[in-house]
Design an enzyme around this catalytic site. Structure first.
Site: not given
Length: 281
Positions: A37, A67, A70, A107, A142, A176, A179, A211, A224, A226, A256
């Protein structure tokens, strides 16, 4: 042959992640470079990084897939959000040199009403200001599901970013499965065609990591969410074909999925078995 792993907590350092990966039967893993975050990154212990490099070499780890947080959005409408993206991105690339030769995945961002073309321009600006000739890290764009104003919802949008990047040799793509499925690419019934389209638009030489996630949503939902492998709309048979596809061999496959250690260990072993069962050509 593929490398398999999952997303691990980086709170205790590189060596701890490496040892945890081995307990799960993994030979690669992903981790957030800082709190997902946002915020400041924890200082890296050079001795810890050195111990991990030794461990990874001894156990023949594949490429790691770090990664970005986000909240890193280089094409945001607000200047302060873009400023954080530039600072965090550049700091993270410097930190990645403690474990040289791996991947840094992010992303691409959301244009927040500015339009995809403006978003693509701003993402490329970040990359051109951040990538260095001397870096050993490959930066991965990604593939995105296309929710809201996400950039990267199609192979064409990713190609448009790459076209604007000066140091293309420092770039790659992480595909991904959740995705692209949510984005409308039918990897269940038309995997060969999707990979052919990826090659035509982007080029398979840019495909560096997978991914590996099932999806709770139907094809083209743009949501999106998972799911564990085999428990979503993509299904286990599709992952068997993905893991054993000749054009995807040698890549790191990172789960993930919403899982615990036992669940990830099961998926890691399962994907490796799928790849190992690939028929000889």
């Amino acid at each position: 042959m593929i490398y398999t792993g999952c997303h691990l907590s980086s709170s205790k350092g590189f060596e701890a992640m490496g040892k945890n990966a081995l307990k799960l039967g993994a030979d690669t893993f992903a981790f957030f470079t800082r709190n997902p975050r946002g915020g400041n990154a924890k200082a890296i212990d050079p001795d810890d990084a050195a111990r991990f490099r030794k461990l990874a070499a001894e156990h023949h780890f594949g490429k790691l897939v770090a990664h970005a947080p986000y909240t890193l959005n280089p094409c945001a409408a607000k200047a302060e959000v873009r400023d954080f993206a530039f600072r965090a991105f550049q700091e993270d690339l410097e930190r990645m040199e403690y474990i040289p030769g791996n991947y840094y995945n992010f992303h691409p961002g959301s244009h927040v009403g500015q339009g995809a073309e403006k978003g693509i321009e701003l993402i490329a600006e970040l990359l051109n200001q951040s990538l260095k000739e001397e870096q050993s890290t490959t930066v991965l764009l990604e593939t995105m599901a296309g929710k809201g104003t996400e950039v990267g919802r199609s192979f064409e949008e990713l190609r448009a970013i790459l076209d604007r990047v000066e140091l293309k040799e420092k770039m790659g793509v992480c595909l991904d499965t959740c995705h692209v499925w949510d984005g409308g690419y039918d990897i269940v019934d038309h995997l060969d065609e999707v990979l052919e389209e990826f090659n035509r638009v982007i080029g398979l030489k840019y495909l560096k990591a997978i991914h590996s996630n099932d999806s709770l949503n139907p094809l083209g939902a743009h949501k999106d969410r998972h799911a564990r492998l085999g428990e979503g709309c993509i299904g286990l048979e599709a992952f068997q074909r993905i893991a054993s596809h000749p054009k995807l061999q040698g890549l790191p496959f990172v789960m993930e999925t919403p899982n615990d250690d036992a669940g990830w260990a099961k998926e890691i072993a399962m994907m490796r078995a799928f790849a190992d069962a690939m028929p000889e050509t």
